[in-house]
Design a protein around this motif. Sequence first.
Motif, mmCIF file in Angstrom:
data_model
loop_
_atom_site.group_PDB
_atom_site.id
_atom_site.type_symbol
_atom_site.label_atom_id
_atom_site.label_comp_id
_atom_site.label_asym_id
_atom_site.label_seq_id
_atom_site.Cartn_x
_atom_site.Cartn_y
_atom_site.Cartn_z
ATOM 1 N N ILE A 411 0.838 -1.205 0.000
ATOM 2 C CA ILE A 411 0.000 0.000 0.000
ATOM 3 C C ILE A 411 0.869 1.251 0.000
ATOM 4 N N ILE A 412 0.300 2.299 -0.539
ATOM 5 C CA ILE A 412 0.948 3.602 -0.520
ATOM 6 C C ILE A 412 0.560 4.337 0.757
ATOM 7 N N VAL A 413 1.507 5.075 1.319
ATOM 8 C CA VAL A 413 1.249 5.944 2.465
ATOM 9 C C VAL A 413 1.976 7.257 2.200
ATOM 10 N N ASP A 414 1.234 8.360 2.215
ATOM 11 C CA ASP A 414 1.808 9.682 1.965
ATOM 12 C C ASP A 414 2.020 10.430 3.274
ATOM 13 N N PRO A 415 2.917 11.411 3.281
ATOM 14 C CA PRO A 415 3.177 12.131 4.532
ATOM 15 C C PRO A 415 2.111 13.151 4.912
ATOM 16 N N GLY A 416 1.378 13.706 3.948
ATOM 17 C CA GLY A 416 0.426 14.769 4.270
ATOM 18 C C GLY A 416 -0.748 14.244 5.080
ATOM 19 N N THR A 469 4.889 4.902 13.677
ATOM 20 C CA THR A 469 4.894 3.451 13.868
ATOM 21 C C THR A 469 3.540 2.976 14.374
ATOM 22 N N LYS A 470 2.975 3.681 15.322
ATOM 23 C CA LYS A 470 1.686 3.283 15.884
ATOM 24 C C LYS A 470 0.595 3.289 14.825
ATOM 25 N N GLN A 471 0.530 4.333 13.989
ATOM 26 C CA GLN A 471 -0.528 4.430 12.975
ATOM 27 C C GLN A 471 -0.418 3.286 11.964
ATOM 28 N N ASN A 472 0.800 3.018 11.506
ATOM 29 C CA ASN A 472 0.987 1.942 10.534
ATOM 30 C C ASN A 472 0.719 0.568 11.155
ATOM 31 N N LYS A 473 1.083 0.419 12.413
ATOM 32 C CA LYS A 473 0.860 -0.855 13.085
ATOM 33 C C LYS A 473 -0.626 -1.097 13.300
ATOM 34 N N GLN A 474 -1.351 -0.079 13.694
ATOM 35 C CA GLN A 474 -2.795 -0.231 13.894
ATOM 36 C C GLN A 474 -3.488 -0.581 12.578
ATOM 37 N N PHE A 475 -3.052 0.038 11.484
ATOM 38 C CA PHE A 475 -3.695 -0.243 10.201
ATOM 39 C C PHE A 475 -3.362 -1.657 9.722
ATOM 40 N N TYR A 476 -2.198 -2.152 10.096
ATOM 41 C CA TYR A 476 -1.849 -3.523 9.726
ATOM 42 C C TYR A 476 -2.817 -4.522 10.350
ATOM 43 N N GLU A 477 -3.333 -4.185 11.499
ATOM 44 C CA GLU A 477 -4.325 -5.064 12.119
ATOM 45 C C GLU A 477 -5.609 -5.109 11.305
ATOM 46 N N VAL A 478 -5.841 -4.088 10.488
ATOM 47 C CA VAL A 478 -7.030 -4.043 9.621
ATOM 48 C C VAL A 478 -6.731 -4.677 8.266
ATOM 49 N N LEU A 479 -5.569 -4.327 7.693
ATOM 50 C CA LEU A 479 -5.202 -4.751 6.338
ATOM 51 C C LEU A 479 -3.790 -5.332 6.383
ATOM 52 N N TYR A 481 -1.044 -5.768 4.873
ATOM 53 C CA TYR A 481 -0.121 -5.410 3.798
ATOM 54 C C TYR A 481 1.241 -6.023 4.062
ATOM 55 N N ASP A 482 2.057 -6.049 3.021
ATOM 56 C CA ASP A 482 3.370 -6.695 3.120
ATOM 57 C C ASP A 482 4.542 -5.719 3.095
ATOM 58 N N ALA A 483 4.302 -4.503 2.636
ATOM 59 C CA ALA A 483 5.368 -3.496 2.577
ATOM 60 C C ALA A 483 4.707 -2.143 2.400
ATOM 61 N N LEU A 484 5.492 -1.085 2.525
ATOM 62 C CA LEU A 484 4.970 0.277 2.414
ATOM 63 C C LEU A 484 5.691 1.030 1.306
ATOM 64 N N TRP A 485 4.888 1.704 0.516
ATOM 65 C CA TRP A 485 5.329 2.544 -0.596
ATOM 66 C C TRP A 485 5.077 3.986 -0.171
ATOM 67 N N ILE A 486 6.140 4.772 -0.035
ATOM 68 C CA ILE A 486 6.000 6.147 0.447
ATOM 69 C C ILE A 486 6.289 7.107 -0.701
ATOM 70 N N ASP A 487 5.397 8.067 -0.859
ATOM 71 C CA ASP A 487 5.372 8.936 -2.035
ATOM 72 C C ASP A 487 5.209 10.377 -1.560
ATOM 73 N N MET A 488 5.331 11.325 -2.488
ATOM 74 C CA MET A 488 5.065 12.739 -2.215
ATOM 75 C C MET A 488 5.938 13.278 -1.081
ATOM 76 N N ASN A 489 7.121 12.700 -0.917
ATOM 77 C CA ASN A 489 7.917 12.978 0.284
ATOM 78 C C ASN A 489 9.145 13.820 -0.005
ATOM 79 N N GLU A 490 8.998 14.804 -0.915
ATOM 80 C CA GLU A 490 10.107 15.745 -1.167
ATOM 81 C C GLU A 490 10.221 16.874 -0.126
ATOM 82 N N PRO A 491 9.211 17.369 0.585
ATOM 83 C CA PRO A 491 7.799 17.031 0.498
ATOM 84 C C PRO A 491 7.092 17.822 -0.597
ATOM 85 N N ALA A 492 6.114 17.167 -1.238
ATOM 86 C CA ALA A 492 5.338 17.802 -2.291
ATOM 87 C C ALA A 492 4.214 18.639 -1.695
#
Length: 915
Positions: A411-416, A469-479, A481-492
């Motif tokens: 899944i993709i996760v953006d910083p904004g 870490t907490k936000q990503n860990k909590q979402f893993y309990e829902v979905l 996922y196997d890895a994280l794709w981080i985008d828009m992090n120049e930051p855009a």
Amino acid sequence: MPSKLVILVSVIASCAVVVGLTIFLSLWYTVWDGGKEDPVETNDELFYRNVIDAQRIDCHPESIDPSQSVCEERGCFWKNVELDELAPLCFYPPSFGYNSIEHVTTELGWVATISKADIVGERGYGLPIVTLKASLERQTNQRLRLKIYDAFSTRYEVPPESVNIPTPESPPTDPLYDVTYTEMPFGVMITRRSTGITIFDTTIGGMTFEEQFIQISAALSTNHIFGFGEHVHEQYHHDMNWKTWGIFARNPVFYYGKPWNLYGYQPFFMGVEEDGTAFGVLMLNSNGMDVALSPMPAVTYRMIGGVIDLYIFLGPSPESVVQQYVEAVGMPMMPPYWALGFQLSRWEYNSLDRVKEVVEEMRNAEIPFDVQYGDIDYMEGQRDWTIDNDTYAGLPEYVDQLHNWGMKYIIIVDPGIKIEPGNPAFDEGVENDVFIKRPSGDEYAVGEVWPGLVHYPDYTHPPTVEWWTKQNKQFYEVLKYDALWIDMNEPANFVYGSPEGCPINRWNNPPYLSRFWLYETDGGHIWDKTICMDNMQAWSRHYNVHSMYGHSMSIATRTALDEIFPSRRSMVLTRSTFTGSGHYAGHWTGDNKSEWPALGHSIPSVLEMSMFGFPYVGADICGFFYNTTEELCHRWMELGAFYPFARNHNTRDTIDQHPTVWTDVATTSREVLLIRYRLLPFLYTLFYHAHTEGSTVARPLLHEFPTDVNTFTIDRQFLWGPSFMISPATEEGQLSVEAYFPEARWYDYRTGREEDAKGRLEVLSAPLNYIPLHIRGGYIIPVQEPNVTTEASRQNSLGLIVALGDKDNYAANGDLFWDDGQSKDSVITGQYTYSQYTVTSNSSSSSLRMTVIHDELHPTLSYDSVEILGLGAEPTMVIVDKESWTDVSFNVTTKVLTLNNLGLSMTSDHVITWD
């Protein structure tokens, strides 16, 4: 009245007196004034009179139409060019810079105190810092460091939490280099001991050190220069003809064909001499930077903050330069085995039902396929850690189904983070004070990206890493996922700076802003398409750490995944990178175009990122923007099957481009991906060497044949490791490839036939469904019977392709690293099997030895086949572990010997002999 004769005599006499007096006075001046002659020209005057175009270092870089008056006010020379119209009119005199006033020896080298040579009338972009320190450290036999900094005040430097290159306690015992320096002006010369050639010489003048403008130039020993990023370099070998590249993390749009700075900040380059020796240089600085290349040859760095912090690596081979650099900044991450499989993505499938259809098409076509992605359209309102239950209802259950098929979901996760009270992620972010702050310190910076108005997490702040870490860990309990794709992090940022713009101050409006940083269509501010530079982060003001935002996000995301997956490997895929980011993440080269030039340009991009320590790298196959065509996608699937990271990805509002859209593309994709999957043991072993030794995976021919200058400019062919060559067709309508074969034995991968080509170009047939592939003689490649997923492939039998080397002794070697493909730190814990293969010959026979060097994994796999390429004639006998073997075949046309049904245990030593 005097006669005319008397008058004439008188005039002559008077003239004689005058001449005599002149001669006397001249002699008197010479004798009594110390024998002075005409004034001798100074070095500056001599340089000005004799300067050639290539020797000029630009003193007016911010303008293509410089001003003579401003030039001369800066203390620089102004002179018309002789022949080269691109050479600068305004250039530095040799004496411009700093003079050494004190020199102290240290354990590792020395520290000099240097002072501005002449500050009267010299202004560039601010007042100079008058007194500096210059320290030289001989750190290892292959590495040294030159650092120049303010003698009395602490300035921002790249934080050690970001990149920590250790400083040894004792000096090296046998350095490959000598270091000398000049005092007036101060400059340092690095000389390679073995050749006596000065490879890096900063004595050429023009060093400037101001609060927000720093410049240093160095004459180089070669014009064969590679590196600097991130940009779309249309060629791997740099053009030294007055080319300038900006280095500053940006989120450009439709960037192909433009000399823009892109997502990452990679201030490292390599120089290669024509005798094959190489050196590398890192400028460890994170402020906005220009790199100007000139035909002296020389490189000029211009930075708007920080310090001069140069690390020089002596190699001496190109590959060893990269290894030394990567070892210093952080060894690359080891991807899980599944991450080497083919991957599929697009922005806006629009529904989970459409995702299911595409996956089903791929499975029905039996195209190897390991990973499906979720872009921001899986989210509710494009907010992190949410699922759109209208269009993606049932996504968690479908991900479980993918896992049952042996596949993965990223899944993709953006910083904004959307400014949205009531959203737990936002509320907890405010509670834990995790966001980048305005200069006042009591408000958060505001930008706008996909979900609307957002705050940006400050990943340099430890509580932010815990929150992330907490936000990503909590979402893993829902979905799951196997890895994280981080985008828009120049930051855009979709608005420039903030919804209100940026305050006018020295950070948002620095005195120097190169034209080479800016977009032709944008406003010309440093904060265009990003946030204001005067915002504050834990490491420093955003002005200083802007280009490290993606890097800090990669570190935080790697930390989160390590907690979510305590015992197995996951992966971070990041768009924005910095020096050393490859230790934490892989990289894709961003939003390319579905156009033919982008296909060819992707190869130099992949090779450069490999040089920067990102072996796990690839471009969006078939292109991201615009509609692809069947032919373009056909060719791109052929090439992309051999990117280290192989993913087909495109944007919304474009046609589908996954392989099954076209019948012929599907057929070819299946064929080339089956080749990739067959070679995965070899590819995985290359990643093991990258992870433990810093070597490259995708590799230019130059790295293996550095004494062959023909390889210096080859960037439409490349290698996997030292031995597997890929020669793709990259132009529309192309049905053949002009491939260069360096001096070695080369074998066609598919047939095993030896190519009758050494050290020359060869025209190879390349119909639309075919990509030329070759194996280099002298190497042994492990292979495995492929299947449609890596999980299924890993259960199949192994084999070896033995490409014999020199015809006199047939020597060849290879190796295999094998673990369970997913356990964390398997190298450290020793839970792996490592084998080496060698071929040796004597007057009567040749032998292949398969030797287990390390085995704590105890796999149950076996070698079922061995192909031996390059024999002169059919052997009269084949012996396997002292037993005669008859299940063999020999092709008299291709000279390939094949041994079948061997059943040789992977965990035992074996010997195969033929004569």
